[in-house]
Write an enzyme that holds these catalytic residues in place. Structure first.
Site, mmCIF file in Angstrom:
data_model
loop_
_atom_site.group_PDB
_atom_site.id
_atom_site.type_symbol
_atom_site.label_atom_id
_atom_site.label_comp_id
_atom_site.label_asym_id
_atom_site.label_seq_id
_atom_site.Cartn_x
_atom_site.Cartn_y
_atom_site.Cartn_z
ATOM 1 N N ARG A 1 0.879 -1.183 0.000
ATOM 2 C CA ARG A 1 0.000 0.000 0.000
ATOM 3 C C ARG A 1 0.907 1.221 0.000
ATOM 4 O O ARG A 1 1.706 1.399 0.931
ATOM 5 C CB ARG A 1 -0.915 0.013 1.226
ATOM 6 C CG ARG A 1 -1.632 1.345 1.402
ATOM 7 C CD ARG A 1 -2.770 1.298 2.387
ATOM 8 N NE ARG A 1 -3.895 0.581 1.835
ATOM 9 C CZ ARG A 1 -5.139 0.618 2.354
ATOM 10 N NH1 ARG A 1 -5.385 1.338 3.431
ATOM 11 N NH2 ARG A 1 -6.115 -0.057 1.788
ATOM 12 N N HIS B 1 -7.325 0.987 -6.625
ATOM 13 C CA HIS B 1 -7.602 0.084 -5.499
ATOM 14 C C HIS B 1 -8.293 -1.166 -6.062
ATOM 15 O O HIS B 1 -9.462 -1.439 -5.785
ATOM 16 C CB HIS B 1 -8.489 0.799 -4.479
ATOM 17 C CG HIS B 1 -8.464 0.189 -3.102
ATOM 18 N ND1 HIS B 1 -7.657 -0.878 -2.758
ATOM 19 C CD2 HIS B 1 -9.155 0.510 -1.974
ATOM 20 C CE1 HIS B 1 -7.866 -1.185 -1.487
ATOM 21 N NE2 HIS B 1 -8.762 -0.368 -0.991
ATOM 22 N N GLN C 1 -10.157 -3.914 -3.803
ATOM 23 C CA GLN C 1 -11.442 -3.471 -3.268
ATOM 24 C C GLN C 1 -12.534 -3.559 -4.330
ATOM 25 O O GLN C 1 -13.631 -4.058 -4.064
ATOM 26 C CB GLN C 1 -11.333 -2.019 -2.769
ATOM 27 C CG GLN C 1 -12.638 -1.453 -2.255
ATOM 28 C CD GLN C 1 -13.092 -2.095 -0.959
ATOM 29 O OE1 GLN C 1 -12.339 -2.118 0.006
ATOM 30 N NE2 GLN C 1 -14.316 -2.618 -0.916
ATOM 31 N N ASP D 1 -17.387 7.040 -1.990
ATOM 32 C CA ASP D 1 -16.159 6.887 -1.202
ATOM 33 C C ASP D 1 -15.912 8.216 -0.515
ATOM 34 O O ASP D 1 -16.535 9.233 -0.845
ATOM 35 C CB ASP D 1 -14.996 6.487 -2.135
ATOM 36 C CG ASP D 1 -13.701 6.182 -1.378
ATOM 37 O OD1 ASP D 1 -13.763 5.922 -0.154
ATOM 38 O OD2 ASP D 1 -12.628 6.220 -2.002
ATOM 39 N N CYS E 1 -16.450 1.413 0.173
ATOM 40 C CA CYS E 1 -15.288 0.574 0.512
ATOM 41 C C CYS E 1 -14.910 0.704 1.983
ATOM 42 O O CYS E 1 -14.219 -0.171 2.507
ATOM 43 C CB CYS E 1 -14.110 0.933 -0.384
ATOM 44 S SG CYS E 1 -13.486 2.614 -0.157
ATOM 45 N N ARG F 1 -13.503 -8.764 0.983
ATOM 46 C CA ARG F 1 -12.078 -8.499 0.766
ATOM 47 C C ARG F 1 -11.273 -9.765 1.046
ATOM 48 O O ARG F 1 -10.344 -10.112 0.329
ATOM 49 C CB ARG F 1 -11.590 -7.359 1.698
ATOM 50 C CG ARG F 1 -12.170 -5.990 1.396
ATOM 51 C CD ARG F 1 -11.689 -5.437 0.068
ATOM 52 N NE ARG F 1 -10.246 -5.395 -0.015
ATOM 53 C CZ ARG F 1 -9.466 -4.428 0.494
ATOM 54 N NH1 ARG F 1 -10.018 -3.393 1.107
ATOM 55 N NH2 ARG F 1 -8.149 -4.464 0.361
HETATM 56 N N1 NVA Z 1 -10.114 6.700 -1.510
HETATM 57 C C1 NVA Z 1 -9.771 6.220 -0.204
HETATM 58 C C2 NVA Z 1 -9.947 4.751 -0.111
HETATM 59 C C3 NVA Z 1 -9.691 4.171 1.248
HETATM 60 C C4 NVA Z 1 -9.821 2.685 1.299
HETATM 61 C C5 NVA Z 1 -8.344 6.622 0.142
HETATM 62 O O1 NVA Z 1 -7.467 6.497 -0.730
HETATM 63 O O2 NVA Z 1 -8.101 7.060 1.262
HETATM 64 N N1 CP Z 2 -11.311 -0.286 2.099
HETATM 65 C C1 CP Z 2 -10.049 -0.378 2.550
HETATM 66 O O1 CP Z 2 -9.091 -0.591 1.789
HETATM 67 O O2 CP Z 2 -9.929 -0.221 3.891
HETATM 68 P P1 CP Z 2 -8.583 -0.075 4.720
HETATM 69 O O3 CP Z 2 -7.996 1.275 4.376
HETATM 70 O O4 CP Z 2 -9.013 -0.152 6.140
HETATM 71 O O5 CP Z 2 -7.637 -1.163 4.334
#
Ligand code: NVA
Ligand code: CP
Length: 314
Positions: free
Chosen positions: A112, A139, A142, A231, A270, A298
Site C-alpha cells: 500500500r 484500489h 477493493q 467513497d 469501501c 475483501r
Molecule cells: N479513496 C480512499 C480509499 C480508502 C480505502 C483513500 O485512498 O483514502
Molecule cells: N477499504 C479499505 O481498503 O480499507 P482499509 O484502508 O481499512 O484497508
C-alpha cells in the site's frame, strides 16, 4: 510474473476465474448445518501451505491488513506485516533492492503506497508477484470485492449491470472505470468539475470499449442504477479543503438520492466512511447497504487473487 497491479492485466478471463474461485471458496466454508467455519480454520485444500506473504503499508489500513492476513491463514500460509517506515527504504535503500531481497525471502508482496510509481518500481524488480493494496491511482482488490458482492446479492454475473459512482474521482473511481471496461458493465460517474478521475485511466477504458459516462449530476448518475457507490471525499494524504467539501455536497448518498436508483438497488462503500459527509447513517446502516459484505469479501476475493498470482488457481 503475474503481478496484480490493476484489473486490466488479468483481463476478463482472469478476473472471471478469480471471482468464480472466490464464490466457491466462500461457499465451501460452511458446515453441513449451514454454519460458517471459525475464521482461523484453513480451507480443506490449504493450497498455499508453506507460503508467506509480505505486506508493506505506507498508509493506515484496517480491512486490507486483516483481510490479507486472514486470507493467507485460510489458504494454509502466513503473512508478515510491516509499515514502510520500519524498513531500510526510509534510510535510502532503493525500492528495487528491497524487491530483490524480498524475492529471496518470501513468496509474494502486497504494497500500500502513496505513489503508484513506487508500486510499479517494486513490481519491475521483483521476482515474485506484487499485489496492489491501494495507491493514489487505484484500489483493484477493493473493486473486485465489490463486484463479488454484487454478484452474490444479485445472483448473476456483473456483465450488463448498471453502476453509479458519486463523489471524488479518486483511486476507487479509477478502478471502477477499469473494471467496467474489462468486465462489461455500465458505469455513470456523478463527479463534480475539477475532481475528475485519472484522464489516462478513463481514456484507456473508453478505448477498450467501456460504457463509461461522465454525467456529472448526481441524479442523472443514479437514475436506474442497480448499484450506487461512493467513497470518502478526502482520501489518505489529501488536505481537507473547504471548497472541495462544498463541491461534493450535492453528491451525498442519502435517502432522497438512493430513492432515484433502480428498485432493489444496492449501496456500496469501501469504508472507512465519513458518516454525514459522502453518506448518511440511514443509508450506510440501512437495508440497501452492502458495505459490511464488501468488507468481508475483501478476504474471500484476496484469497483467489493470491492463488492467481501464485499460479495455484484451480
Ligand atoms: N479513496 C480512499 C480509499 C480508502 C480505502 C483513500 O485512498 O483514502
Ligand atoms: N477499504 C479499505 O481498503 O480499507 P482499509 O484502508 O481499512 O484497508
Amino acid at each position: 510474473m503475474p503481478h496484480f497491479l490493476d484489473l486490466a492485466t488479468p483481463g476478463a478471463a482472469g478476473l472471471r476465474a478469480i471471482l468464480d474461485d472466490a464464490h466457491a471458496r466462500k461457499a465451501a466454508r460452511r458446515g453441513a448445518d449451514g454454519r460458517p467455519w471459525s475464521k482461523g480454520r484453513a480451507d480443506a485444500d490449504a493450497p498455499l501451505a508453506g507460503h508467506v506473504l509480505a505486506m508493506i503499508f505506507e498508509r493506515p489500513s484496517t480491512r486490507t491488513r486483516f483481510s490479507f492476513d486472514m486470507a493467507m491463514r485460510q489458504l494454509g500460509g502466513s503473512a508478515i506485516v510491516t509499515s514502510a517506515g520500519e524498513l531500510q527504504i526510509g534510510r535510502g535503500e532503493t525500492i528495487a533492492d528491497t524487491a530483490r531481497v524480498l524475492g529471496r525471502l518470501v513468496d509474494a508482496v502486497m504494497l500500500r503506497t502513496a505513489n503508484h510509481a513506487t508500486l510499479e518500481e517494486l513490481a519491475a524488480a521483483a521476482a515474485i508477484p506484487v499485489i496492489n493494496g491501494l495507491t493514489d491511482i487505484s484500489h483493484p482488490c477493493q473493486v473486485l470485492a465489490d463486484i463479488m458482492t454484487f454478484e452474490e446479492r444479485a445472483g448473476r454475473a456483473v456483465a450488463g449491470s448498471c453502476w453509479a459512482y458519486l463523489g471524488d474521482g479518486n483511486n476507487m473511481a479509477n478502478s471502477l472505470i477499469e473494471a467496467a471496461s474489462v468486465l462489461g458493465f455500465d458505469l455513470r460517474l456523478g463527479v463534480p468539475h475539477g475532481y475528475d478521475p485519472d484522464g489516462a485511466v478513463l481514456a484507456t477504458a473508453c478505448a477498450r470499449g467501456g460504457s463509461i459516462d461522465l454525467v456529472r449530476g448526481a441524479t442523472a448518475a443514479v437514475e436506474g442504477a442497480e448499484v450506487v457507490v461512493t467513497d470518502t471525499w478526502v482520501s489518505m494524504g489529501q488536505a481537507q479543503a473547504k471548497e472541495k467539501l462544498a463541491a461534493m455536497l450535492p453528491f451525498q448518498v442519502n435517502v432522497a438520492l438512493m430513492a432515484k436508483a433502480a428498485p432493489g438497488a444496492i449501496f456500496m462503500h469501501c469504508l472507512p466512511a465519513h458518516r454525514g459527509e459522502e453518506v448518511t447513517d440511514e443509508i450506510l446502516d440501512g437495508p440497501t447497504s452492502a458495505a459490511w459484505d464488501e468488507a468481508e469479501n475483501r478476504l474471500h476475493i484476496q484469497k483467489s487473487i493470491l492463488l492467481w498470482c501464485l499460479g495455484a488457481l484451480a
